[in-house]
Motif scaffolding. Structure first.
Motif, PDB file in Angstrom:
ATOM      1  N   VAL A  11       5.592  -0.029   3.980  1.00 44.90           N
ATOM      2  CA  VAL A  11       5.656   0.302   2.545  1.00 44.90           C
ATOM      3  C   VAL A  11       7.108   0.284   2.092  1.00 44.90           C
ATOM      4  N   ARG A  14       8.413  -3.229   1.849  1.00 45.89           N
ATOM      5  CA  ARG A  14       7.888  -3.908   0.653  1.00 45.89           C
ATOM      6  C   ARG A  14       8.602  -3.423  -0.599  1.00 45.89           C
ATOM      7  N   GLU A  17      11.752  -5.231  -0.856  1.00 46.35           N
ATOM      8  CA  GLU A  17      11.525  -6.603  -1.323  1.00 46.35           C
ATOM      9  C   GLU A  17      11.362  -6.646  -2.837  1.00 46.35           C
ATOM     10  N   LEU A  18      10.702  -5.641  -3.396  1.00 45.51           N
ATOM     11  CA  LEU A  18      10.499  -5.600  -4.843  1.00 45.51           C
ATOM     12  C   LEU A  18      11.794  -5.325  -5.594  1.00 45.51           C
ATOM     13  N   LYS A  31       3.088   0.881  -9.137  1.00 48.88           N
ATOM     14  CA  LYS A  31       1.875   0.120  -9.449  1.00 48.88           C
ATOM     15  C   LYS A  31       1.630  -0.965  -8.395  1.00 48.88           C
ATOM     16  N   THR A  32       2.660  -1.714  -8.065  1.00 46.78           N
ATOM     17  CA  THR A  32       2.521  -2.792  -7.082  1.00 46.78           C
ATOM     18  C   THR A  32       2.165  -2.236  -5.708  1.00 46.78           C
ATOM     19  N   ILE A  33       2.865  -1.191  -5.294  1.00 43.25           N
ATOM     20  CA  ILE A  33       2.615  -0.613  -3.975  1.00 43.25           C
ATOM     21  C   ILE A  33       1.216  -0.010  -3.913  1.00 43.25           C
ATOM     22  N   GLU A  35      -1.412  -0.990  -5.544  1.00 44.32           N
ATOM     23  CA  GLU A  35      -2.368  -2.095  -5.455  1.00 44.32           C
ATOM     24  C   GLU A  35      -2.384  -2.712  -4.055  1.00 44.32           C
ATOM     25  N   GLU A  36      -1.204  -2.877  -3.465  1.00 45.12           N
ATOM     26  CA  GLU A  36      -1.114  -3.569  -2.183  1.00 45.12           C
ATOM     27  C   GLU A  36      -1.466  -2.678  -0.987  1.00 45.12           C
ATOM     28  N   PHE A  37      -1.123  -1.379  -1.077  1.00 51.33           N
ATOM     29  CA  PHE A  37      -1.299  -0.493   0.074  1.00 51.33           C
ATOM     30  C   PHE A  37      -2.335   0.603  -0.163  1.00 51.33           C
ATOM     31  N   GLY A  38      -2.787   0.750  -1.397  1.00 49.11           N
ATOM     32  CA  GLY A  38      -3.787   1.758  -1.696  1.00 49.11           C
ATOM     33  C   GLY A  38      -3.286   3.189  -1.549  1.00 49.11           C
TER      34      GLY A  38
END
Length: 132
Positions: A11, A14, A17-18, A31-33, A35-38
């Motif tokens: 996490v 990532r 990276e963002l 929001k992105t995390i 969605e990607e990791f729940g």
């Protein structure tokens, strides 16, 4: 916490990276995390705090938003720790680069050879009767 411990979590990697392209608002990161990791927004905030406290990101308030950016201190510490081990992958990566270049050159030469050996296509003959 050691720099590699910080980077050991997918996490947090990532999130970095963002943030790499420039500043990123905390809301967009969350929001992105999510969605990607729940994971929840508070969990993302905890990861951002770990990154901030260990010198991987900085935060700048802008109105009600918090903008995160990469702080070079953390990545530099990780790089310094890893640098004695570079000899284990530097040679193989250089060899890989050589092989990739060799393969690209062979493909280019094969394409050029095929194009040179291919006969010129004759113009299609018009078998239709002339239009009066």
């Amino acid at each position: 916490m050691h720099a590699l411990d910080v980077l050991g979590d997918p996490v947090r990697r990532r999130i970095l990276e963002l943030v790499v392209p420039g500043e990123a608002p905390a809301g967009a990161i969350a929001k992105t995390i999510a969605e990607e990791f729940g994971i929840s927004q508070p969990a993302v905030s905890q990861h951002l705090r770990v990154l901030r406290e260990n010198g991987f990101v900085t935060v700048r308030p802008e109105g009600t938003r918090r903008l995160y950016a990469v702080d070079p201190q953390g990545p530099r510490e990780a790089s310094e720790w890893l640098s004695p081990f570079e000899r284990y992958w530097r040679g193989p990566l250089a060899a890989l680069g050589t092989e990739l270049a060799r393969g690209a050159r062979q493909r280019r030469l094969a394409t050029e050879r095929d194009a040179a050996e291919r006969p010129a296509r004759p113009a299609p003959e018009d078998d239709r009767p002339p239009v009066p």
